[in-house]
Design an enzyme around this catalytic site. Structure first.
Site, PDB file in Angstrom:
ATOM      1  N   MET A   6       0.848  -1.185   0.000  1.00 30.37           N
ATOM      2  CA  MET A   6       0.000   0.000   0.000  1.00 30.37           C
ATOM      3  C   MET A   6       0.884   1.234   0.000  1.00 30.37           C
ATOM      4  SD  MET A   6      -1.385   0.134   3.941  1.00 30.37           S
ATOM      5  CE  MET A   6      -2.215  -1.433   3.752  1.00 30.37           C
ATOM      6  N   SER A   7       0.311   2.343  -0.393  1.00 21.72           N
ATOM      7  CA  SER A   7       1.001   3.622  -0.291  1.00 21.72           C
ATOM      8  C   SER A   7       0.598   4.264   1.025  1.00 21.72           C
ATOM      9  CB  SER A   7       0.630   4.532  -1.469  1.00 21.72           C
ATOM     10  OG  SER A   7       1.320   5.759  -1.370  1.00 21.72           O
TER      11      SER A   7
END
Length: 404
Positions: free
Chosen positions: A111-112
């Site tokens: 994920m960012s």
């Protein structure tokens, strides 16, 4: 997925994001502000997953937003410019031919990180032009792109475990003309080929400082990482500095949130006990300890180590702490001088003891971590004297749930 980008198409959203971060007092560095305005996030984050299932669901239902599809574009743009984490990859999947729409099963492997955390980390590192920079676990490359915009061309490097993600991030950075390198490899080993580094940032949580990271830090350098504990409730942040003389110092402090733990690390969870606690919260007994404030980070990080195996259920109406491996829990208050406890382990009594020791130690908010032990043990202490709190960080070799 192929995005049909137009100059300025998302500049207003980036400006709104930057204004929001500035108004909240999170963003203070003018150079980082300029980088956030310049770097088109939509190129690095061309898709995003939405979780449709509630907590504890298995399998999980997701929906993939494709930024190139007109029916998804507005929702996707809102999401990638929001302050939440952007869910990006399931189970190490290839990233070049994802199909939009509903999908079932799998767990997020990349994920960012939510933007306020990225901003705080880069500002704490004090990035400046000319700094040799190493990012450990860059994922899709948002923070690496921002760091490279600050340090200058050719001296920012990321090390990514997942080969699909490494190639995907490199291609998008190249597309933006950002001269940064993403190497596939084990982040725990750092990246010796381009060492030493003036600044090192880890996008993954680790139980202790991997030796290679300290070895690859240049004199005058700074390193920042999440110290993950058995519980996601009380993470720590470790700041390591190396003086020009070569002497290394490390400081640990509690945080409200941190990065996800390294691959193979298993967090404790209160989910399986939630229904049972609601049905029978336990036997009431008096207590002099009012539920400690959420912001007492110095206490909570100490509790994560000195009362191990506990996890908090933040969805509960009153403070609920669970020892899932011991089938025990404590439900505090609300505000009547009592606590309800269940199971063979008196969870609240342990917290009472840790809190009393924390108060006697002068309520420390930061702790010193000694990295000088040649055996690899990393002792932690709040100070000197008999009242000081002390423990040692668990070694990498004893990661709970680590995969072979």
């Amino acid at each position: 997925m192929s995005l049909d980008l137009q100059p300025g198409a998302t500049s207003s959203r980036r400006a709104a994001m930057v204004d929001r971060l500035t108004s909240a007092g999170t963003l203070t560095d003018p150079l980082l502000r300029d980088a956030l305005l310049r770097v088109p996030r939509e190129v690095l984050l061309p898709h995003a997953y939405l979780r449709l299932s509630g907590p504890g669901a298995d399998p999980i239902d997701w929906r993939l937003l494709d930024g190139s599809h007109p029916d998804d574009r507005e929702e996707w743009l809102d999401l990638i410019h929001d302050d939440a984490s952007v869910l990006f990859q399931r189970d190490g999947e290839p990233l070049d031919a994802l199909a939009r729409g509903p999908v079932t099963g799998g767990h997020m492997t990349s994920m960012s990180t939510f933007t306020p955390a990225t901003v705080e980390a880069l500002q704490d590192l004090g990035l400046a032009p000319g700094h040799r920079y190493l990012e450990l676990g860059p994922g899709p490359g948002v923070s690496l792109a921002l760091a490279a915009s600050l340090t200058g061309a050719g001296i920012a490097t990321g090390v990514e475990r997942d080969g699909h993600m490494a190639a995907f991030a490199q291609r998008n950075l190249d597309r933006l003309g950002i001269d940064a390198t993403v190497a596939e490899g084990d982040a725990l080993e750092g990246h010796e080929n381009r060492a030493p580094y003036d600044r090192i940032h880890s996008g993954i949580g680790v139980p202790c400082l991997p030796p290679a990271w300290a070895e690859q830090l240049a004199p005058g350098g700074r390193l920042l990482t999440t110290l993950t504990t058995r519980t996601p409730s009380w993470p720590g942040q470790l700041l390591v500095t190396r003086a020009d003389t070569g002497r290394t110092e490390a400081t640990l402090r509690g945080r409200p949130s941190g990065y996800r733990p390294m691959f193979g690390y298993t967090w404790l969870s209160a989910l399986d006990h939630r229904a049972r606690i609601k049905a029978g919260p336990g036997s009431a007994r008096p207590t002099r300890l009012a539920p400690p404030a959420d912001e007492a980070y110095g206490f909570w990080i100490a509790a994560a180590y000195l009362a191990p195996g506990l996890v908090r259920d933040f969805q509960a109406k009153t403070m609920t702490i669970v020892a899932p491996e011991d089938d025990s829990w404590a439900v505090a208050g609300p505000g009547d001088g009592t606590v309800r406890v269940h199971g063979p382990r008196d969870v609240w009594a342990e917290l009472e003891e840790v809190h009393a020791r924390w108060v006697r130690a002068d309520r420390p908010e930061t702790y010193r971590v000694d990295l000088s032990d040649s055996t690899g043990i990393q002792p932690v202490t709040s100070g000197t004297g008999p009242k000081a709190l002390a423990w040692s960080l668990p070694p990498l070799a004893t990661i709970p749930g680590q995969l072979p």
